[in-house]
Design a protein around this motif. Structure first.
Motif, PDB file in Angstrom:
ATOM      1  N   HIS A 133      71.062  26.248  60.567  1.00  0.00           N
ATOM      2  CA  HIS A 133      70.665  25.046  60.217  1.00  0.00           C
ATOM      3  C   HIS A 133      69.584  24.639  61.155  1.00  0.00           C
ATOM      4  N   THR A 134      68.328  25.024  60.726  1.00  0.00           N
ATOM      5  CA  THR A 134      67.140  24.936  61.762  1.00  0.00           C
ATOM      6  C   THR A 134      66.701  23.484  62.045  1.00  0.00           C
ATOM      7  N   PRO A 135      66.706  22.561  61.185  1.00  0.00           N
ATOM      8  CA  PRO A 135      66.227  21.158  61.499  1.00  0.00           C
ATOM      9  C   PRO A 135      67.401  20.512  62.584  1.00  0.00           C
ATOM     10  N   TRP A 136      68.547  20.939  62.594  1.00  0.00           N
ATOM     11  CA  TRP A 136      69.395  20.154  63.649  1.00  0.00           C
ATOM     12  C   TRP A 136      69.125  21.093  65.020  1.00  0.00           C
ATOM     13  N   ILE A 137      69.185  22.155  65.111  1.00  0.00           N
ATOM     14  CA  ILE A 137      69.265  22.802  66.326  1.00  0.00           C
ATOM     15  C   ILE A 137      67.661  22.635  66.819  1.00  0.00           C
ATOM     16  N   ARG A 138      66.517  22.337  66.277  1.00  0.00           N
ATOM     17  CA  ARG A 138      65.174  22.255  66.681  1.00  0.00           C
ATOM     18  C   ARG A 138      65.299  20.771  67.162  1.00  0.00           C
ATOM     19  N   ARG A 139      65.713  19.873  66.706  1.00  0.00           N
ATOM     20  CA  ARG A 139      65.948  18.529  67.039  1.00  0.00           C
ATOM     21  C   ARG A 139      66.744  18.527  68.484  1.00  0.00           C
ATOM     22  N   TRP A 140      67.870  19.268  68.398  1.00  0.00           N
ATOM     23  CA  TRP A 140      68.697  19.043  69.392  1.00  0.00           C
ATOM     24  C   TRP A 140      67.902  19.853  70.987  1.00  0.00           C
ATOM     25  N   LEU A 141      67.365  20.743  70.619  1.00  0.00           N
ATOM     26  CA  LEU A 141      66.788  21.628  71.539  1.00  0.00           C
ATOM     27  C   LEU A 141      65.528  20.653  72.384  1.00  0.00           C
ATOM     28  N   ALA A 142      64.723  20.141  71.425  1.00  0.00           N
ATOM     29  CA  ALA A 142      63.634  18.964  71.887  1.00  0.00           C
ATOM     30  C   ALA A 142      64.536  17.750  72.580  1.00  0.00           C
ATOM     31  N   ASP A 143      65.537  17.351  72.024  1.00  0.00           N
ATOM     32  CA  ASP A 143      65.961  16.154  72.532  1.00  0.00           C
ATOM     33  C   ASP A 143      66.364  16.419  73.915  1.00  0.00           C
ATOM     34  N   SER A 144      67.279  17.521  73.974  1.00  0.00           N
ATOM     35  CA  SER A 144      68.024  17.766  75.187  1.00  0.00           C
ATOM     36  C   SER A 144      66.880  18.404  76.295  1.00  0.00           C
ATOM     37  N   GLY A 145      65.912  18.927  75.969  1.00  0.00           N
ATOM     38  CA  GLY A 145      64.818  19.250  76.777  1.00  0.00           C
ATOM     39  C   GLY A 145      65.091  20.980  77.171  1.00  0.00           C
ATOM     40  N   ILE A 146      66.104  21.397  76.529  1.00  0.00           N
ATOM     41  CA  ILE A 146      66.403  22.749  76.825  1.00  0.00           C
ATOM     42  C   ILE A 146      65.371  23.610  76.222  1.00  0.00           C
ATOM     43  N   GLY A 147      64.745  23.049  75.033  1.00  0.00           N
ATOM     44  CA  GLY A 147      63.600  23.963  74.419  1.00  0.00           C
ATOM     45  C   GLY A 147      62.407  24.289  75.360  1.00  0.00           C
ATOM     46  N   GLY A 148      62.280  23.345  76.223  1.00  0.00           N
ATOM     47  CA  GLY A 148      61.116  23.586  77.235  1.00  0.00           C
ATOM     48  C   GLY A 148      61.281  24.606  78.289  1.00  0.00           C
ATOM     49  N   TRP A 149      62.514  25.218  78.332  1.00  0.00           N
ATOM     50  CA  TRP A 149      62.698  26.231  79.241  1.00  0.00           C
ATOM     51  C   TRP A 149      62.474  27.621  78.637  1.00  0.00           C
ATOM     52  N   PHE A 150      61.923  27.731  77.464  1.00  0.00           N
ATOM     53  CA  PHE A 150      61.646  28.905  76.781  1.00  0.00           C
ATOM     54  C   PHE A 150      60.074  29.016  76.324  1.00  0.00           C
ATOM     55  N   GLU A 151      59.471  30.057  76.510  1.00  0.00           N
ATOM     56  CA  GLU A 151      58.363  30.141  75.958  1.00  0.00           C
ATOM     57  C   GLU A 151      58.215  30.361  74.241  1.00  0.00           C
ATOM     58  N   ASP A 152      59.314  31.036  73.956  1.00  0.00           N
ATOM     59  CA  ASP A 152      59.500  31.211  72.568  1.00  0.00           C
ATOM     60  C   ASP A 152      61.027  30.977  72.053  1.00  0.00           C
ATOM     61  N   ILE A 153      61.137  30.363  70.790  1.00  0.00           N
ATOM     62  CA  ILE A 153      62.418  30.213  70.477  1.00  0.00           C
ATOM     63  C   ILE A 153      62.602  30.863  68.969  1.00  0.00           C
ATOM     64  N   VAL A 154      63.751  31.716  68.761  1.00  0.00           N
ATOM     65  CA  VAL A 154      63.496  32.265  67.441  1.00  0.00           C
ATOM     66  C   VAL A 154      64.996  31.966  66.922  1.00  0.00           C
ATOM     67  N   ILE A 155      65.087  31.448  65.500  1.00  0.00           N
ATOM     68  CA  ILE A 155      66.158  30.955  64.979  1.00  0.00           C
ATOM     69  C   ILE A 155      66.723  31.724  63.651  1.00  0.00           C
ATOM     70  N   SER A 156      67.668  32.381  63.466  1.00  0.00           N
ATOM     71  CA  SER A 156      67.958  33.339  62.518  1.00  0.00           C
ATOM     72  C   SER A 156      67.550  32.680  60.982  1.00  0.00           C
TER      73      SER A 156
END
Length: 235
Positions: A133-156
């Protein structure tokens, strides 16, 4: 490690961990069942538990519903089997609700941020996760700041393929301009190891406690904590 230019990571079980995964899944199933009962499901909790066992390891549903995530299509297929109709707004609320229930017991490995901060100046970094479920994990990665640790994020869910399929690794490799042999992949499951091997990369298996994964250990570098990566990738 000679020749390595990128260190890519799995999320759940590798960076994001739980002290009691069995409890998290039990609470998720109970919340899922309550929500489905609210939509008219008459199946008992015991029967429902059997029905959803291994839900995320099953092939993607062929249910024709463009624009929905894989998990939403799994829910729609489940409703169809039971002759139920679910309002789109209710389904969106339910999916967010039950994922949130599962995430309540999850937390970031205390060593994760320091390890990523140490690796990022010298290596390309990416996150490759099996998630339906992409919408939830994208939102969580952005809100937590963890998404900023990576240059790229690939979700199945977005990629249309999942580990151990080598295609999901190639997506990140191509985006960052790396060859398979220039990447090491850190994960906690047989799918992580087999997928990295299939694409031609170096698998690193994190085992925080004893398990019966001995059949895959011989094919991977094994660590017991994330900070050991800094020994493998010394300047």
């Amino acid at each position: 490690m000679d020749g390595i230019k990128g260190v890519f990571f799995d999320l759940h079980g590798t960076l994001l961990i739980s002290d009691d995964v069995s409890k998290a899944w039990a609470e998720w199933r109970e919340a899922f069942h309550r929500c489905m009962v609210g939509c008219g499901l008459e199946t008992s909790m015991e029967e429902f538990q059997i029905e959803v066992e291994g839900l995320f390891e099953k092939p993607e549903p062929e249910y024709d519903a463009p624009g929905l995530s894989v998990f939403e299509r799994r829910v729609m297929e489940l409703c169809s089997r039971h002759g139920l109709e679910m309002d789109g707004n209710y389904m969106s609320w339910m999916v967010d609700h039950i994922i949130g229930i599962w995430y309540r017991g999850m937390y970031m490995d205390p060593e994760a941020q320091a390890v990523l901060e140490a690796l990022r100046p010298r290596y390309r970094t990416a996150l490759i996760t099996n998630w339906d479920h992409t919408p939830w994990i994208r939102r969580w990665l952005a809100d937590s700041g963890i998404g900023g640790w990576f240059e790229d994020i690939v979700i199945s869910d977005e990629a249309g393929c999942a580990k151990p399929d080598p295609r999901i690794f190639r997506i990140a490799l191509e985006r960052l301009g790396l060859e398979p042999g220039e990447m090491a992949y850190v994960g906690d499951s047989p799918e992580d190891v087999r997928g990295a091997l299939a694409v031609g990369s170096i698998p690193i298996l994190i085992k925080r406690e004893e398990s019966d994964d001995g059949d895959i250990e011989g094919d991977a570098r094994v660590i017991s904590r994330l900070s050991e990566l800094l020994d493998l990738f010394q300047p």
